[in-house]
Enzyme design. Structure first.
Site, short mmCIF file in Angstrom:
data_model
loop_
_atom_site.label_atom_id
_atom_site.label_comp_id
_atom_site.label_asym_id
_atom_site.label_seq_id
_atom_site.Cartn_x
_atom_site.Cartn_y
_atom_site.Cartn_z
N HIS A 1 17.97 -5.60 -1.83
CA HIS A 1 18.54 -6.85 -1.34
C HIS A 1 17.98 -8.07 -2.05
O HIS A 1 18.00 -9.18 -1.51
CB HIS A 1 18.31 -6.96 0.18
N CYS B 1 21.02 -19.75 -10.29
CA CYS B 1 22.03 -20.79 -10.10
C CYS B 1 23.26 -20.21 -9.40
O CYS B 1 23.77 -19.16 -9.79
CB CYS B 1 22.43 -21.36 -11.46
N CYS C 1 20.32 -26.62 -11.27
CA CYS C 1 20.18 -25.81 -12.47
C CYS C 1 20.05 -26.71 -13.71
O CYS C 1 20.86 -27.64 -13.89
CB CYS C 1 21.43 -24.93 -12.58
C1 BV8 Z 1 28.09 -5.03 1.16
C2 BV8 Z 1 18.76 -10.14 2.16
C3 BV8 Z 1 30.18 -4.77 0.21
C4 BV8 Z 1 19.05 -11.52 2.69
C5 BV8 Z 1 19.92 -8.60 3.66
C6 BV8 Z 1 31.95 -7.48 6.01
C7 BV8 Z 1 32.06 -7.72 4.66
C8 BV8 Z 1 31.28 -7.04 3.72
C9 BV8 Z 1 30.34 -6.15 4.16
C10 BV8 Z 1 30.23 -5.95 5.53
C11 BV8 Z 1 31.02 -6.57 6.46
N1 BV8 Z 1 30.66 -6.12 7.68
C12 BV8 Z 1 29.66 -5.23 7.56
C13 BV8 Z 1 29.39 -5.12 6.27
C14 BV8 Z 1 28.40 -4.34 5.66
C15 BV8 Z 1 27.13 -5.19 5.70
C16 BV8 Z 1 26.34 -4.63 6.86
O1 BV8 Z 1 25.80 -3.54 6.75
N2 BV8 Z 1 26.29 -5.38 7.98
C17 BV8 Z 1 25.57 -4.88 9.13
C18 BV8 Z 1 24.89 -6.05 9.86
C19 BV8 Z 1 26.56 -4.14 10.02
N3 BV8 Z 1 26.47 -5.01 4.44
C20 BV8 Z 1 26.64 -5.93 3.48
O2 BV8 Z 1 27.26 -6.96 3.60
C21 BV8 Z 1 26.00 -5.54 2.15
N4 BV8 Z 1 26.97 -5.71 1.13
O3 BV8 Z 1 28.38 -4.19 1.97
O4 BV8 Z 1 28.93 -5.40 0.18
C22 BV8 Z 1 31.01 -5.33 -0.83
C23 BV8 Z 1 31.79 -4.47 -1.57
C24 BV8 Z 1 32.58 -4.98 -2.52
C25 BV8 Z 1 32.60 -6.36 -2.77
C26 BV8 Z 1 31.79 -7.22 -2.02
C27 BV8 Z 1 30.99 -6.71 -1.04
C28 BV8 Z 1 24.84 -6.45 1.87
C29 BV8 Z 1 23.72 -6.16 2.86
C30 BV8 Z 1 22.46 -6.94 2.46
C31 BV8 Z 1 22.31 -8.16 3.34
N5 BV8 Z 1 21.04 -8.82 3.02
N6 BV8 Z 1 18.78 -9.18 3.27
C32 BV8 Z 1 17.90 -12.04 3.52
O5 BV8 Z 1 16.85 -11.38 3.61
O6 BV8 Z 1 18.05 -13.14 4.04
S1 BV8 Z 1 19.91 -7.53 4.96
C33 BV8 Z 1 18.56 -7.74 5.95
O7 BV8 Z 1 18.66 -6.68 6.91
C34 BV8 Z 1 17.19 -7.52 5.31
O8 BV8 Z 1 17.23 -7.11 3.98
C35 BV8 Z 1 16.62 -6.41 6.17
O9 BV8 Z 1 15.66 -5.67 5.56
C36 BV8 Z 1 17.86 -5.65 6.37
C37 BV8 Z 1 17.92 -4.50 7.25
O10 BV8 Z 1 17.26 -4.79 8.43
P1 BV8 Z 1 15.91 -3.98 8.69
O11 BV8 Z 1 15.09 -4.02 7.47
O12 BV8 Z 1 16.24 -2.64 9.21
O13 BV8 Z 1 15.20 -4.91 9.73
P2 BV8 Z 1 15.47 -4.97 11.30
O14 BV8 Z 1 14.86 -6.23 11.80
O15 BV8 Z 1 16.92 -4.67 11.58
O16 BV8 Z 1 14.65 -3.73 11.88
C38 BV8 Z 1 13.25 -3.76 11.82
C39 BV8 Z 1 12.77 -2.38 12.22
O17 BV8 Z 1 11.35 -2.35 12.06
C40 BV8 Z 1 13.05 -2.03 13.66
O18 BV8 Z 1 13.54 -0.71 13.74
C41 BV8 Z 1 11.68 -2.13 14.34
O19 BV8 Z 1 11.53 -1.17 15.37
C42 BV8 Z 1 10.78 -1.77 13.20
N7 BV8 Z 1 9.40 -2.27 13.30
C43 BV8 Z 1 8.97 -3.40 13.91
N8 BV8 Z 1 7.62 -3.50 13.74
C44 BV8 Z 1 7.24 -2.42 13.00
C45 BV8 Z 1 8.37 -1.65 12.71
N9 BV8 Z 1 8.31 -0.52 11.99
C46 BV8 Z 1 7.11 -0.14 11.55
N10 BV8 Z 1 5.97 -0.82 11.77
C47 BV8 Z 1 6.00 -1.96 12.49
N11 BV8 Z 1 4.85 -2.63 12.73
ZN ZN Z 2 23.71 -23.11 -13.63
#
Ligand code: BV8
Ligand code: ZN
Length: 260
Positions: free
Chosen positions: A124, A132, A161
């Protein structure tokens, strides 16, 4: 069963010891013990004050780039003041014992690298690779003002940029954006070829990252989850060790360092 709730499940050794090509998939929970809020955590989740659809998307940027840039500056300031924890260091130690170990992370921080992991794939993107929005040229990362770590909703005009005058955006993958092709392809290859997969600190809800453990599972490769809570992936793993990443990984690596 020992009454120590951190007690390592006996099966963990049986699953990991034979492995020579270990892959590790991490999410926001891997950084939690370094003080970085998770996305969906209960109280202090990154989204608790903001909704992903209003901030981590290109549309949010087009509608209010100052709010989005300020949010990422807050997160960058937090990461720059954070330190890798014992779990990050334990993974680096494990990678020294198993040189083929690769970390595939959904996180945009640099804590794995700062702990000494040499092979980290950022699915990600990274807070440290701004580019940019208009011409996509990368631009050098400027450290965030440390005072910003206390100001999550400060609006800030992004820099421009030097090449085209467009606004600089964070180097992360937003919802609705494709993952970097090379990173995703290598992550698929690494997880397809691994002989054990550790899934640490991810809720398993964001795709396509959440579908990666299935690539190992369907080949019969042991998949071990380390997470204090059950997740969407828990039903699919061979072993769910419900402990925090830092404590669990440190326990895994010591004193049994030489017997892994
Ligand atoms: C894509 C960077 C396709 C930014 C992130 C509509 C249009 C397009 C796509 C979609 C759509 N609807 C849905 C989708 C798919 C979408 C998706 O999956 N949505 C989800 C919400 C349903 N995915 C996308 O959009 C991806 N792109 O599909 O493109 C496409 C195809 C063709 C053309 C164009 C497009 C892009 C996904 C990437 C998004 N960016 N991050 C930023 O950081 O601001 S995602 C973001 O969530 C972070 O990266 C994060 O890491 C990630 C996942 O979350 P988790 O890491 O699991 O974190 P979370 O808080 O959820 O959970 C934490 C866990 O840790 C818990 O289980 C907890 O119990 C545990 N924990 C807590 N403490 C501890 C622990 N574990 C261990 N030790 C501890 N101490
Ligand atoms: Zn530029």
């Amino acid at each position: 069963m020992q009454n120590d709730h951190l007690a390592m499940p006996d099966r963990l050794f049986d699953l990991l010891t034979p492995a020579r090509r270990i892959a590790v998939l991490t999410g926001a929970g891997m950084s939690a013990e370094s003080g970085i809020p998770t996305f969906r955590g209960a109280s202090n989740g990154l989204w608790s004050n903001f909704d992903p659809e209003t901030l981590a998307t290109a549309n949010a940027w087009r509608n209010d780039k100052a709010l989005v840039w300020g949010w990422y500056q807050w997160r960058t300031a937090m990461v720059e003041q954070a330190q890798p924890h014992e779990g990050h260091r334990a993974l680096a130690e494990l990678s020294a014992l198993r040189p083929g170990l690769v970390v595939v992370t959904q996180n945009v921080d640099d804590l794995h690298e700062r702990a000494g992991c040499l092979d980290v794939i950022h699915l990600h993107g990274s807070l440290f690779a701004p580019r940019c929005f208009a011409c996509a040229r990368s631009c050098p990362h400027q450290p965030a003002d440390p005072a910003l770590a206390a100001r999550p909703a400060l609006r800030m005009t992004p820099p421009v940029c030097a090449h085209c005058g467009g606004f600089i955006r964070p180097g992360v993958v937003w919802f609705g954006e494709q993952l970097p092709k090379a990173s995703l392809a290598r992550a698929v290859q690494v997880i397809t070829e691994c002989d054990a997969l550790l899934v640490i600190g991810t809720s398993g809800v964001v795709h396509p990252a959440a579908s990666l453990p299935g690539l190992a599972r369907k080949r019969g490769v042991p998949v071990v989850e380390i997470n204090p809570e059950p997740t969407a992936l828990t039903p699919e793993v061979d072993l769910a060790w419900q402990v925090p990443a830092g404590q669990g990984l440190a326990r895994l690596m010591c004193p049994s360092l030489d017997s892994i």
